[in-house]
Write a protein that holds these residues in place. Structure first.
Motif, PDB file in Angstrom:
ATOM      1  N   ILE A  12       0.843  -1.192   0.000  1.00  0.00           N
ATOM      2  CA  ILE A  12       0.000   0.000   0.000  1.00  0.00           C
ATOM      3  C   ILE A  12       0.878   1.243   0.000  1.00  0.00           C
ATOM      4  N   THR A  13       0.552   2.174  -0.864  1.00  0.00           N
ATOM      5  CA  THR A  13       1.173   3.499  -0.835  1.00  0.00           C
ATOM      6  C   THR A  13       0.072   4.522  -0.605  1.00  0.00           C
ATOM      7  N   ARG A  14       0.222   5.315   0.431  1.00  0.00           N
ATOM      8  CA  ARG A  14      -0.778   6.317   0.778  1.00  0.00           C
ATOM      9  C   ARG A  14      -0.083   7.669   0.897  1.00  0.00           C
ATOM     10  N   GLU A  15      -0.520   8.620   0.106  1.00  0.00           N
ATOM     11  CA  GLU A  15       0.046   9.966   0.154  1.00  0.00           C
ATOM     12  C   GLU A  15      -1.080  10.983   0.298  1.00  0.00           C
ATOM     13  N   THR A  16      -0.985  11.809   1.310  1.00  0.00           N
ATOM     14  CA  THR A  16      -1.948  12.896   1.529  1.00  0.00           C
ATOM     15  C   THR A  16      -1.164  14.183   1.742  1.00  0.00           C
ATOM     16  N   GLY A  17      -1.874  15.249   2.012  1.00  0.00           N
ATOM     17  CA  GLY A  17      -1.212  16.502   2.328  1.00  0.00           C
ATOM     18  C   GLY A  17      -0.545  16.488   3.690  1.00  0.00           C
ATOM     19  N   GLU A  18      -0.769  15.391   4.445  1.00  0.00           N
ATOM     20  CA  GLU A  18      -0.241  15.297   5.808  1.00  0.00           C
ATOM     21  C   GLU A  18       0.771  14.167   6.000  1.00  0.00           C
ATOM     22  N   THR A  19       0.655  13.116   5.196  1.00  0.00           N
ATOM     23  CA  THR A  19       1.527  11.948   5.378  1.00  0.00           C
ATOM     24  C   THR A  19       1.915  11.321   4.047  1.00  0.00           C
ATOM     25  N   ARG A  20       3.014  10.589   4.074  1.00  0.00           N
ATOM     26  CA  ARG A  20       3.427   9.711   2.967  1.00  0.00           C
ATOM     27  C   ARG A  20       3.788   8.370   3.589  1.00  0.00           C
ATOM     28  N   ILE A  21       3.069   7.335   3.185  1.00  0.00           N
ATOM     29  CA  ILE A  21       3.236   6.027   3.815  1.00  0.00           C
ATOM     30  C   ILE A  21       3.425   4.956   2.753  1.00  0.00           C
ATOM     31  N   SER A  22       4.406   4.091   2.981  1.00  0.00           N
ATOM     32  CA  SER A  22       4.604   2.889   2.198  1.00  0.00           C
ATOM     33  C   SER A  22       4.556   1.716   3.161  1.00  0.00           C
ATOM     34  N   LEU A  23       3.701   0.728   2.870  1.00  0.00           N
ATOM     35  CA  LEU A  23       3.492  -0.377   3.802  1.00  0.00           C
ATOM     36  C   LEU A  23       3.366  -1.679   3.022  1.00  0.00           C
ATOM     37  N   GLU A  24       4.055  -2.714   3.493  1.00  0.00           N
ATOM     38  CA  GLU A  24       3.997  -4.029   2.867  1.00  0.00           C
ATOM     39  C   GLU A  24       3.745  -5.084   3.932  1.00  0.00           C
ATOM     40  N   ILE A  25       2.910  -6.078   3.588  1.00  0.00           N
ATOM     41  CA  ILE A  25       2.694  -7.200   4.503  1.00  0.00           C
ATOM     42  C   ILE A  25       2.745  -8.520   3.741  1.00  0.00           C
ATOM     43  N   ASN A  26       3.091  -9.556   4.476  1.00  0.00           N
ATOM     44  CA  ASN A  26       3.038 -10.928   3.992  1.00  0.00           C
ATOM     45  C   ASN A  26       2.368 -11.741   5.093  1.00  0.00           C
ATOM     46  N   LEU A  27       1.132 -12.176   4.849  1.00  0.00           N
ATOM     47  CA  LEU A  27       0.387 -12.896   5.874  1.00  0.00           C
ATOM     48  C   LEU A  27       1.027 -14.228   6.235  1.00  0.00           C
ATOM     49  N   ASP A  28       1.821 -14.772   5.333  1.00  0.00           N
ATOM     50  CA  ASP A  28       2.439 -16.075   5.561  1.00  0.00           C
ATOM     51  C   ASP A  28       3.935 -15.941   5.820  1.00  0.00           C
ATOM     52  N   GLY A  29       4.294 -14.868   6.508  1.00  0.00           N
ATOM     53  CA  GLY A  29       5.691 -14.615   6.808  1.00  0.00           C
ATOM     54  C   GLY A  29       6.129 -15.278   8.096  1.00  0.00           C
ATOM     55  N   SER A  30       7.158 -14.709   8.699  1.00  0.00           N
ATOM     56  CA  SER A  30       7.717 -15.262   9.937  1.00  0.00           C
ATOM     57  C   SER A  30       7.800 -14.223  11.046  1.00  0.00           C
ATOM     58  N   GLY A  31       7.081 -13.103  10.870  1.00  0.00           N
ATOM     59  CA  GLY A  31       7.074 -12.075  11.901  1.00  0.00           C
ATOM     60  C   GLY A  31       8.194 -11.068  11.788  1.00  0.00           C
ATOM     61  N   GLU A  32       8.847 -11.017  10.632  1.00  0.00           N
ATOM     62  CA  GLU A  32       9.907 -10.037  10.431  1.00  0.00           C
ATOM     63  C   GLU A  32       9.302  -8.647  10.262  1.00  0.00           C
ATOM     64  N   SER A  33      10.028  -7.634  10.714  1.00  0.00           N
ATOM     65  CA  SER A  33       9.506  -6.271  10.607  1.00  0.00           C
ATOM     66  C   SER A  33      10.618  -5.266  10.358  1.00  0.00           C
ATOM     67  N   ASP A  34      10.242  -4.206   9.682  1.00  0.00           N
ATOM     68  CA  ASP A  34      11.131  -3.071   9.427  1.00  0.00           C
ATOM     69  C   ASP A  34      10.240  -1.840   9.485  1.00  0.00           C
ATOM     70  N   ILE A  35      10.247  -1.164  10.635  1.00  0.00           N
ATOM     71  CA  ILE A  35       9.271  -0.118  10.915  1.00  0.00           C
ATOM     72  C   ILE A  35       9.960   1.217  11.154  1.00  0.00           C
ATOM     73  N   SER A  36       9.487   2.251  10.482  1.00  0.00           N
ATOM     74  CA  SER A  36       9.975   3.608  10.725  1.00  0.00           C
ATOM     75  C   SER A  36       8.839   4.588  10.477  1.00  0.00           C
ATOM     76  N   THR A  37       8.235   5.074  11.547  1.00  0.00           N
ATOM     77  CA  THR A  37       7.113   6.004  11.419  1.00  0.00           C
ATOM     78  C   THR A  37       7.428   7.399  11.953  1.00  0.00           C
ATOM     79  N   GLY A  38       8.549   7.540  12.654  1.00  0.00           N
ATOM     80  CA  GLY A  38       8.847   8.802  13.317  1.00  0.00           C
ATOM     81  C   GLY A  38       8.214   8.907  14.694  1.00  0.00           C
ATOM     82  N   VAL A  39       7.378   7.921  15.054  1.00  0.00           N
ATOM     83  CA  VAL A  39       6.750   7.866  16.377  1.00  0.00           C
ATOM     84  C   VAL A  39       7.291   6.610  17.056  1.00  0.00           C
TER      85      VAL A  39
END
Length: 205
Positions: A12-39
């Motif tokens: 998913i790519t979501r861009e608004t006047g307030e945020t720019r977000i890129s997000l990927e998921i794999n439901l059959d993964g192994s719980g790996e994560s790479d997160i950077s939101t600034g919060v």
């Protein structure tokens, strides 16, 4: 937006006047994560969510944090909900329901969800602190509500004991949700049911 049905992935790519977000998921993964939101606290919770759900999750968000964290947290919830809906597709063969009772020291939280296509959110979480790090605690329910709306799921949180530590309460919610989600999105492979079925007598979710 793109989806690979065979791999149950979504981007998913979501861009608004307030945020720019890129997000990927794999439901059959192994719980790996790479997160950077600034919060920072949200990053911590999303890492826990990925680990306990077994879903691979990558999030890159840039938002108007000079205003406050509201838009970033809300839009990450929206994007995650959209990604879950897309990756699930027609939901054929999934368990559909998931629940988990999770103890976190003095706190005990229950998460229960239904990937029904019907949107509903109920929670008795009541923050007593204004924030956890950079994350306003009144955004916890709003995050999950935004996620539930976009994923089109029914989600309930119930505390057996809210305890005294705000961090523990919120962490229990994210971990319990992750565990419940892990059950709900799993494929039914039992010999007693058709693993390719739509998990509803209606034949549609």
């Amino acid at each position: 937006m793109s989806k690979d049905n065979a791999k149950r992935t979504a981007k998913i790519t979501r861009e608004t006047g307030e945020t720019r977000i890129s997000l990927e998921i794999n439901l059959d993964g192994s719980g790996e994560s790479d997160i950077s939101t600034g919060v920072g606290f949200l990053d911590h919770m999303l890492n826990l969510l990925a680990w306990h759900s077994g879903i691979d999750l990558r999030v890159k968000a840039e938002g108007d944090l000079n205003v406050d964290a509201h838009h970033t947290i809300e839009d990450v919830g929206i994007a995650l909900g959209q990604a879950l809906a897309e990756a699930l597709g027609d939901k054929r063969g999934i368990e559909r329901y998931g629940y988990f009772l999770l103890p976190m020291d003095e706190t005990m939280a229950i998460a229960a969800l239904d990937l029904s296509g019907r949107i509903y959110y109920v929670s008795d979480y009541k923050p007593v602190r204004d924030s956890l790090g950079e994350m306003p605690t009144d955004m916890v329910n709003h995050f999950f509500y935004s996620l539930a709306c976009e994923a089109r799921l029914t989600l309930h949180f119930k505390f057996m004991n809210q305890g005294e530590n705000e961090h523990h309460k919120v962490e229990a919610m994210f971990k319990a949700f992750g565990r419940a989600l892990r059950l709900a999105v799993s494929i039914n492979r039992s010999g007693s049911a058709d693993p390719g079925r739509i998990p509803s007598t209606k034949g549609l979710l």
